[in-house]
Design a protein around this motif. Structure first.
Motif, PDB file in Angstrom:
ATOM      1  N   VAL A  17       0.855  -1.184   0.000  1.00  0.00           N
ATOM      2  CA  VAL A  17       0.000   0.000   0.000  1.00  0.00           C
ATOM      3  C   VAL A  17       0.891   1.234   0.000  1.00  0.00           C
ATOM      4  CG1 VAL A  17      -0.211  -0.064   2.542  1.00  0.00           C
ATOM      5  CG2 VAL A  17      -1.947   1.120   1.214  1.00  0.00           C
ATOM      6  N   VAL A  19       1.050   5.204   1.079  1.00  0.00           N
ATOM      7  CA  VAL A  19       0.358   6.170   1.956  1.00  0.00           C
ATOM      8  C   VAL A  19       1.179   7.450   2.074  1.00  0.00           C
ATOM      9  CG1 VAL A  19      -0.862   4.481   3.388  1.00  0.00           C
ATOM     10  CG2 VAL A  19       1.461   5.150   3.992  1.00  0.00           C
ATOM     11  N   LYS A  32      -7.424   3.378   2.772  1.00  0.00           N
ATOM     12  CA  LYS A  32      -6.656   2.734   1.689  1.00  0.00           C
ATOM     13  C   LYS A  32      -7.009   1.262   1.533  1.00  0.00           C
ATOM     14  CE  LYS A  32      -3.930   6.178   0.474  1.00  0.00           C
ATOM     15  NZ  LYS A  32      -3.803   6.688  -0.893  1.00  0.00           N
TER      16      LYS A  32
END
Ligand code: FES
Ligand code: FES
Length: 160
Positions: A17, A19, A32
């Protein structure tokens, strides 16, 4: 704005992910990864609604930067039920009416899971200590304590 590419394990699944630097673990989970079971009550480390497990320890996810979670194992309330089958802890909370509005419940369930993982037979004082960071405006806590006790005995019976 600086971005971080993270690799971690979320509810048993390898996850990557990206961020922004300022994102908290709570924001990462909800915004997310669409794991909205973890609640945002105060975003200030006061209520415990955002409690998740990080490497086996309960944490307030609103107080942990997402960037600190690279390589970590995160377990949220969504990890409890398996194949549509509720975890015995969740069953115990339903059976003892320890869920009312339910807003605190995901955090309390995770604190309970963390307690029983390290102490399968807690005293009432130990239960109270384990959930001291989880504020509940509805139940008065007695039904929650009953639920944790029931969870512990169900687990013990399952292991016999
Ligand atoms: S939302 Fe994290 S402690 Fe309240
Ligand atoms: S059940 Fe409503 S805040 Fe706990």
């Amino acid at each position: 704005m600086a971005q971080h590419n993270l690799t971690l394990t979320v509810n048993g699944d390898p996850t990557t992910v990206t961020v922004p630097s300022h994102y908290t673990l709570l924001q990462m989970l909800r915004e997310k990864l669409a794991l909205t079971g973890t609640k945002n009550g105060c975003a200030a480390g006061e209520c415990g609604a955002c409690t998740v497990m990080m490497d086996g320890e309960p944490v307030n996810s609103c107080m942990v930067l997402a960037a600190e979670c690279d390589g970590a194992r995160i377990d949220t309330v969504e990890s409890l039920a398996q194949d549509s089958q509720l975890d015995p802890i969740q069953e115990a909370f339903i059976e003892t009416s320890a869920v009312q509005c339910g807003f605190c419940t995901p955090g309390v369930l995770i604190s309970t899971r963390a307690l029983l993982d390290r102490n399968p037979d807690p005293t009432e004082a130990e239960i109270r200590e384990a959930i001291v960071g989880n504020l509940c405006r509805c139940t008065g806590y007695l039904s929650i304590i009953k639920a944790v006790r029931k969870s512990a005995s169900t687990r013990a019976e399952a292991e016999v």
